[in-house]
Design a protein around this motif. Sequence first.
Motif, mmCIF file in Angstrom:
data_model
loop_
_atom_site.group_PDB
_atom_site.id
_atom_site.type_symbol
_atom_site.label_atom_id
_atom_site.label_comp_id
_atom_site.label_asym_id
_atom_site.label_seq_id
_atom_site.Cartn_x
_atom_site.Cartn_y
_atom_site.Cartn_z
ATOM 1 N N GLU A 144 0.848 -1.189 0.000
ATOM 2 C CA GLU A 144 0.000 0.000 0.000
ATOM 3 C C GLU A 144 0.883 1.237 0.000
ATOM 4 O O GLU A 144 2.036 1.196 0.444
ATOM 5 C CB GLU A 144 -0.901 0.017 1.239
ATOM 6 C CG GLU A 144 -1.840 -1.176 1.329
ATOM 7 C CD GLU A 144 -2.669 -1.142 2.600
ATOM 8 O OE1 GLU A 144 -2.424 -0.233 3.433
ATOM 9 O OE2 GLU A 144 -3.537 -2.003 2.764
ATOM 10 N N ARG A 145 0.366 2.320 -0.495
ATOM 11 C CA ARG A 145 1.120 3.569 -0.475
ATOM 12 C C ARG A 145 1.211 4.115 0.947
ATOM 13 O O ARG A 145 0.340 3.855 1.777
ATOM 14 C CB ARG A 145 0.458 4.610 -1.376
ATOM 15 C CG ARG A 145 0.672 4.359 -2.858
ATOM 16 C CD ARG A 145 0.318 5.590 -3.662
ATOM 17 N NE ARG A 145 0.814 5.483 -5.015
ATOM 18 C CZ ARG A 145 0.073 5.149 -6.065
ATOM 19 N NH1 ARG A 145 -1.212 4.873 -5.895
ATOM 20 N NH2 ARG A 145 0.597 5.082 -7.270
ATOM 21 N N PRO A 146 2.278 4.886 1.233
ATOM 22 C CA PRO A 146 2.292 5.621 2.508
ATOM 23 C C PRO A 146 1.048 6.503 2.618
ATOM 24 O O PRO A 146 0.478 6.920 1.606
ATOM 25 C CB PRO A 146 3.577 6.464 2.413
ATOM 26 C CG PRO A 146 4.448 5.728 1.444
ATOM 27 C CD PRO A 146 3.512 5.105 0.444
ATOM 28 N N SER A 147 0.646 6.798 3.837
ATOM 29 C CA SER A 147 -0.626 7.473 4.085
ATOM 30 C C SER A 147 -0.673 8.878 3.487
ATOM 31 O O SER A 147 0.059 9.774 3.922
ATOM 32 C CB SER A 147 -0.877 7.557 5.597
ATOM 33 O OG SER A 147 -2.009 8.350 5.865
ATOM 34 N N ALA A 148 -1.549 9.080 2.502
ATOM 35 C CA ALA A 148 -1.741 10.415 1.929
ATOM 36 C C ALA A 148 -2.369 11.353 2.950
ATOM 37 O O ALA A 148 -2.065 12.553 2.981
ATOM 38 C CB ALA A 148 -2.617 10.320 0.681
ATOM 39 N N ALA A 172 5.209 0.407 -4.991
ATOM 40 C CA ALA A 172 6.416 0.181 -4.183
ATOM 41 C C ALA A 172 7.367 1.368 -4.146
ATOM 42 O O ALA A 172 7.926 1.687 -3.086
ATOM 43 C CB ALA A 172 7.132 -1.077 -4.668
ATOM 44 N N PRO A 173 7.622 2.095 -5.259
ATOM 45 C CA PRO A 173 8.594 3.192 -5.203
ATOM 46 C C PRO A 173 8.230 4.310 -4.232
ATOM 47 O O PRO A 173 9.112 5.108 -3.879
ATOM 48 C CB PRO A 173 8.621 3.707 -6.649
ATOM 49 C CG PRO A 173 8.249 2.526 -7.474
ATOM 50 C CD PRO A 173 7.209 1.813 -6.653
ATOM 51 N N ASP A 174 6.980 4.385 -3.813
ATOM 52 C CA ASP A 174 6.612 5.412 -2.836
ATOM 53 C C ASP A 174 7.307 5.207 -1.499
ATOM 54 O O ASP A 174 7.315 6.113 -0.655
ATOM 55 C CB ASP A 174 5.095 5.421 -2.628
ATOM 56 C CG ASP A 174 4.340 5.944 -3.835
ATOM 57 O OD1 ASP A 174 5.003 6.468 -4.758
ATOM 58 O OD2 ASP A 174 3.106 5.835 -3.874
ATOM 59 N N TRP A 175 7.913 4.041 -1.276
ATOM 60 C CA TRP A 175 8.618 3.748 -0.035
ATOM 61 C C TRP A 175 10.126 3.975 -0.152
ATOM 62 O O TRP A 175 10.858 3.727 0.799
ATOM 63 C CB TRP A 175 8.342 2.297 0.391
ATOM 64 C CG TRP A 175 6.916 2.096 0.761
ATOM 65 C CD1 TRP A 175 5.911 1.623 -0.022
ATOM 66 C CD2 TRP A 175 6.321 2.418 2.026
ATOM 67 N NE1 TRP A 175 4.723 1.626 0.674
ATOM 68 C CE2 TRP A 175 4.946 2.105 1.938
ATOM 69 C CE3 TRP A 175 6.818 2.933 3.230
ATOM 70 C CZ2 TRP A 175 4.062 2.295 2.998
ATOM 71 C CZ3 TRP A 175 5.949 3.119 4.285
ATOM 72 C CH2 TRP A 175 4.597 2.806 4.165
ATOM 73 N N TRP A 176 10.567 4.467 -1.301
ATOM 74 C CA TRP A 176 12.003 4.599 -1.536
ATOM 75 C C TRP A 176 12.364 6.036 -1.869
ATOM 76 O O TRP A 176 11.594 6.754 -2.510
ATOM 77 C CB TRP A 176 12.440 3.693 -2.701
ATOM 78 C CG TRP A 176 11.931 2.294 -2.607
ATOM 79 C CD1 TRP A 176 11.721 1.559 -1.466
ATOM 80 C CD2 TRP A 176 11.544 1.436 -3.694
ATOM 81 N NE1 TRP A 176 11.237 0.314 -1.775
ATOM 82 C CE2 TRP A 176 11.123 0.204 -3.134
ATOM 83 C CE3 TRP A 176 11.541 1.583 -5.077
ATOM 84 C CZ2 TRP A 176 10.687 -0.852 -3.923
ATOM 85 C CZ3 TRP A 176 11.106 0.534 -5.865
ATOM 86 C CH2 TRP A 176 10.684 -0.681 -5.286
ATOM 87 N N LEU A 177 13.549 6.453 -1.422
ATOM 88 C CA LEU A 177 14.132 7.747 -1.772
ATOM 89 C C LEU A 177 15.401 7.519 -2.584
ATOM 90 O O LEU A 177 16.179 6.610 -2.281
ATOM 91 C CB LEU A 177 14.501 8.544 -0.516
ATOM 92 C CG LEU A 177 13.433 9.332 0.222
ATOM 93 C CD1 LEU A 177 14.071 10.034 1.422
ATOM 94 C CD2 LEU A 177 12.766 10.351 -0.691
ATOM 95 N N ALA A 178 15.639 8.354 -3.569
ATOM 96 C CA ALA A 178 16.901 8.318 -4.312
ATOM 97 C C ALA A 178 17.922 9.160 -3.564
ATOM 98 O O ALA A 178 17.770 10.376 -3.445
ATOM 99 C CB ALA A 178 16.694 8.848 -5.730
ATOM 100 N N GLY A 179 18.969 8.507 -3.056
ATOM 101 C CA GLY A 179 19.924 9.211 -2.226
ATOM 102 C C GLY A 179 20.760 10.215 -2.981
ATOM 103 O O GLY A 179 21.012 11.325 -2.492
ATOM 104 N N HIS A 180 21.203 9.848 -4.182
ATOM 105 C CA HIS A 180 22.090 10.758 -4.912
ATOM 106 C C HIS A 180 22.108 10.404 -6.390
ATOM 107 O O HIS A 180 21.665 9.325 -6.796
ATOM 108 C CB HIS A 180 23.515 10.680 -4.345
ATOM 109 C CG HIS A 180 24.293 9.481 -4.814
ATOM 110 N ND1 HIS A 180 25.529 9.581 -5.428
ATOM 111 C CD2 HIS A 180 24.025 8.155 -4.768
ATOM 112 C CE1 HIS A 180 25.975 8.376 -5.727
ATOM 113 N NE2 HIS A 180 25.104 7.499 -5.339
ATOM 114 N N ALA A 181 22.623 11.337 -7.181
ATOM 115 C CA ALA A 181 22.858 11.096 -8.598
ATOM 116 C C ALA A 181 24.295 10.640 -8.767
ATOM 117 O O ALA A 181 25.230 11.355 -8.396
ATOM 118 C CB ALA A 181 22.609 12.367 -9.401
#
Length: 357
Positions: A16-20, A289-298
């Motif tokens: 499920e997505r994080p809570s909107a 699923a990607p709503d639970w992830w952050l991109a740390g850097h380029a």
Amino acid sequence: MSDGGVNLDDFGDLIERPSARLRRQAEERRARVGVPPKALGRLDEIGAWLAAAQGRVPVAPIERPRAVLFAGDHGIASLGVSARPPGGATALVRDTLDGVSPAAVLARQAGVPLRIVDLSLDCHADELPADVSRHRVRRGSGRLDIEDTLTAEEAEQAFRTGMAIADEEADSGTDLLVLGDISVGGTTAAGVLVAAMCGTDASMVTGRGGLHIDDLTWMRKCAAVRDGLRRARPVLGDQLRLLGAVAGADLTAMTGFLLQCAVRRTPVVLDGVVSVACALVGQRVAFRAPDWWLAGHASGEPGQAKALDRMAMEPILDQNVTVGEGTGALLALPLIRAAAALAAELPEADRDVDVAT
């Protein structure tokens, strides 16, 4: 669904997505804080994301982060696609265990426990500590240009291993995970995955790697990605078969890890092209699923940039860090912690005060 025992379709139902609703509450609380709107820049966005992921407002501080590095050697390295020797990932693992790699230094400085998981290093398992090698699937992965990197049974084992590690971390109370890899040949496998997922050709995703390669090596790497792509496209609709065909044990485990972290509502910070390529496969399995992830850097790798664009992710940092091994994600961690602290501790202003001035 794959022929193996893992039913990938289940992830679409379980994640499920994080809570909107809680994200909106966090944004409303931020508007009442005595700091002008937009004055904290990206930190506000990260704070709201954390509130939704944690399921609480105000946000709780990040107190139990952990870095997990999946390790493996890739048979494709025997073609000279890397500046490092084939089987060279074992030496990188030893440096990290000895505390002398960039990731080890940053993790130590930040007080973050660092865990290494050997899935397919090309060395005898007893050369490494038991807690590192106990999850090993095989010694080295196959050459992705001419053969499957894993058998069907090995692919399922690696994928389930990643899921199990995610469960272990969630059960232990880890509140933020930093994901990285230690591999030789891993960026080549990642390039194949990104090209297959994005429908592009090898030259658009082939970069210079963590240890910069010369033009001749780049051409060999590009040819290897091209040949791997020919083998990947026919199994694109079955992600577990795709991973077994070209990804190797470490990337397959990372994909299972990312998806299970989303199931367990545990946020993850992604590192370079390898972890982002696995995230892109994970998105194909479960679009939430990607709503639970952050991109740390380029990282500067074209494959990473293309995958992040496909997932609509904006990296937190862009400091030309190409070393890999979770280093860029660990560099982003202090900013994420700062965002959590600000969201948690800044007091709401008196209603009579105009915070926009």
